[in-house]
Each structure stands twice: as C-alpha cells, then as structure tokens.
Design a protein around this motif. Structure first.
Motif, PDB file in Angstrom:
ATOM      1  N   UNK A  33     -27.005  -7.275 -28.496  1.00  0.00           N
ATOM      2  CA  UNK A  33     -26.570  -6.136 -27.674  1.00  0.00           C
ATOM      3  C   UNK A  33     -25.640  -6.590 -26.559  1.00  0.00           C
ATOM      4  N   UNK A  34     -25.944  -7.734 -25.958  1.00  0.00           N
ATOM      5  CA  UNK A  34     -25.086  -8.255 -24.893  1.00  0.00           C
ATOM      6  C   UNK A  34     -23.703  -8.586 -25.445  1.00  0.00           C
ATOM      7  N   UNK A  35     -23.656  -9.269 -26.580  1.00  0.00           N
ATOM      8  CA  UNK A  35     -22.372  -9.624 -27.189  1.00  0.00           C
ATOM      9  C   UNK A  35     -21.598  -8.362 -27.544  1.00  0.00           C
ATOM     10  N   UNK A  36     -22.274  -7.382 -28.142  1.00  0.00           N
ATOM     11  CA  UNK A  36     -21.601  -6.137 -28.517  1.00  0.00           C
ATOM     12  C   UNK A  36     -21.081  -5.396 -27.288  1.00  0.00           C
ATOM     13  N   UNK A  37     -21.862  -5.390 -26.225  1.00  0.00           N
ATOM     14  CA  UNK A  37     -21.470  -4.671 -25.012  1.00  0.00           C
ATOM     15  C   UNK A  37     -20.295  -5.343 -24.296  1.00  0.00           C
TER      16      UNK A  37
END
Length: 69
Positions: A33-37
């Motif tokens: 989620x962090x990478x996607x965000x």
C-alpha cells in the motif's frame, strides 16, 4: 563455491516465499500500500519513502518459521 550449489540454495529459498508471504501478510500489505500510494500517476518510487514498512516486512520474513518440507 560451486554454481550449482548456489542455484540449489536459491531455489530452496524461493520455494519458501508463498509461506513467508502468508505469515507476513499484514506487513506485505502495508508495504504494498505504501509503494502504491507513493507511486501514483507517473511518479517513480523514491528511496526511503517506505523504509519503515520495508523494515517491518524484512523483520517478519527473518523471524517467520515456514514449514520445511
């Protein structure tokens, strides 16, 4: 060091990945989620933006005890 031996060890470690991800699903999800965000639109992932999440995932992988077959 023999090349065949290196590949045998690498294959053995890669076979454990599904179990490691199962044991570390919360940490893997948080990192994903962090990478996607942080890579929305055409932005590239920059170093250390998700370091906290990555470190948590790395620690979980290190501490996970997958069943050896």
């Amino acid at each position: 060091m023999s090349g065949a031996n290196v590949w045998s060890r690498t294959r053995a470690k890669l076979r454990l990945f599904p179990e490691l991800f199962a044991e570390c699903s919360l940490e893997a999800t948080a990192y994903g989620k962090c990478v996607a965000a942080t890579t929305t639109s055409k932005h590239e992932l920059k170093k250390d933006l998700c370091v906290k999440e990555f470190e948590a995932l790395k620690i979980c992988f290190t501490n996970a005890k997958p069943a050896l077959k």
